[in-house]
Design a protein around this motif. Structure first.
Motif, mmCIF file in Angstrom:
data_model
loop_
_atom_site.group_PDB
_atom_site.id
_atom_site.type_symbol
_atom_site.label_atom_id
_atom_site.label_comp_id
_atom_site.label_asym_id
_atom_site.label_seq_id
_atom_site.Cartn_x
_atom_site.Cartn_y
_atom_site.Cartn_z
ATOM 1 N N ALA A 70 7.316 21.751 -48.270
ATOM 2 C CA ALA A 70 7.572 22.901 -49.132
ATOM 3 C C ALA A 70 6.343 23.747 -49.421
ATOM 4 C CB ALA A 70 8.178 22.436 -50.445
ATOM 5 N N GLU A 71 5.153 23.243 -49.137
ATOM 6 C CA GLU A 71 3.932 23.985 -49.457
ATOM 7 C C GLU A 71 3.086 24.168 -48.202
ATOM 8 O OE1 GLU A 71 1.859 21.904 -52.526
ATOM 9 O OE2 GLU A 71 3.534 22.033 -53.928
ATOM 10 N N GLY A 78 -6.543 19.733 -38.078
ATOM 11 C CA GLY A 78 -7.022 21.110 -38.031
ATOM 12 C C GLY A 78 -5.922 22.149 -37.892
ATOM 13 N N THR A 79 -4.704 21.721 -37.679
ATOM 14 C CA THR A 79 -3.601 22.676 -37.582
ATOM 15 C C THR A 79 -3.101 23.021 -38.974
ATOM 16 O OG1 THR A 79 -1.994 20.889 -37.382
ATOM 17 C CG2 THR A 79 -2.880 21.809 -35.320
ATOM 18 N N PHE A 80 -2.404 24.129 -39.066
ATOM 19 C CA PHE A 80 -1.865 24.564 -40.349
ATOM 20 C C PHE A 80 -0.360 24.356 -40.367
ATOM 21 C CE2 PHE A 80 -5.842 26.792 -39.993
ATOM 22 C CZ PHE A 80 -6.365 26.693 -41.272
ATOM 23 N N ARG A 81 0.164 24.151 -41.535
ATOM 24 C CA ARG A 81 1.607 24.003 -41.683
ATOM 25 C C ARG A 81 2.107 25.055 -42.672
ATOM 26 N NH1 ARG A 81 -0.477 19.748 -44.666
ATOM 27 N NH2 ARG A 81 0.068 19.866 -46.880
ATOM 28 N N VAL A 84 9.072 24.869 -44.569
ATOM 29 C CA VAL A 84 10.210 24.864 -43.647
ATOM 30 C C VAL A 84 11.015 26.148 -43.771
ATOM 31 C CG1 VAL A 84 12.367 23.682 -43.093
ATOM 32 C CG2 VAL A 84 10.324 22.357 -43.588
ATOM 33 N N GLU A 85 11.242 26.610 -44.992
ATOM 34 C CA GLU A 85 12.035 27.834 -45.190
ATOM 35 C C GLU A 85 11.374 29.024 -44.496
ATOM 36 O OE1 GLU A 85 15.052 28.154 -46.492
ATOM 37 O OE2 GLU A 85 15.097 25.985 -46.760
ATOM 38 N N GLN A 86 10.065 29.155 -44.647
ATOM 39 C CA GLN A 86 9.355 30.264 -43.990
ATOM 40 C C GLN A 86 9.376 30.108 -42.478
ATOM 41 O OE1 GLN A 86 5.430 30.451 -45.640
ATOM 42 N NE2 GLN A 86 6.121 31.336 -47.581
#
Length: 122
Positions: A70-71, A78-81, A84-86
């Motif tokens: 959710a955040e 090193g990857t970004f998350r 899920v909604e976005q």
């Protein structure tokens, strides 16, 4: 006549022995099941402290999991998350991203060609 009477007695005795054997087998099976159930049943009551610790751990892990989906944030590699909604909104809005996801889901090594956007529709 004596032969007929004798065979009827043997028949009745055989039937009684058959029923007795069935009853004996049933009682033996019941005893085995009862002993097995007694052997594996817990010897003491539920450990309330252990249950409370497990419940707290479950709630903590659930909260961490919900936070991860959710955040936005940066992963350890090193990857970004993104939430899920976005991510779903991006996939539904961008055909190229959706084609890439479909290709990777099918297990293809090379991505499928991305459809070109027409300028007339936008």
């Amino acid at each position: 006549m004596s032969d007929e009477t004798h065979s009827e007695e043997n028949s009745a005795a055989g039937a009684m022995l058959t029923w007795a054997a069935f009853a004996g087998i049933f009682l033996i099976a019941f005893a085995v099941i009862a002993i097995a159930n007694f052997a594996v049943s817990p010897k003491s009551g539920v450990d309330a402290d252990w249950v409370a610790r497990r419940q707290a751990l479950l709630e903590e892990n659930t909260a961490k999991g919900r936070q991860l989906i959710a955040e936005p944030g940066k992963n350890a590699d090193g990857t970004f998350r993104i939430p899920v909604e976005q991510a779903m909104q991006v996939l539904l809005r961008d055909r190229a991203s959706w084609a890439l996801v479909e290709t990777l889901a099918r297990g293809n090594a090379t991505p499928a060609p991305v459809p070109e956007k027409s300028s007339a529709g936008e």
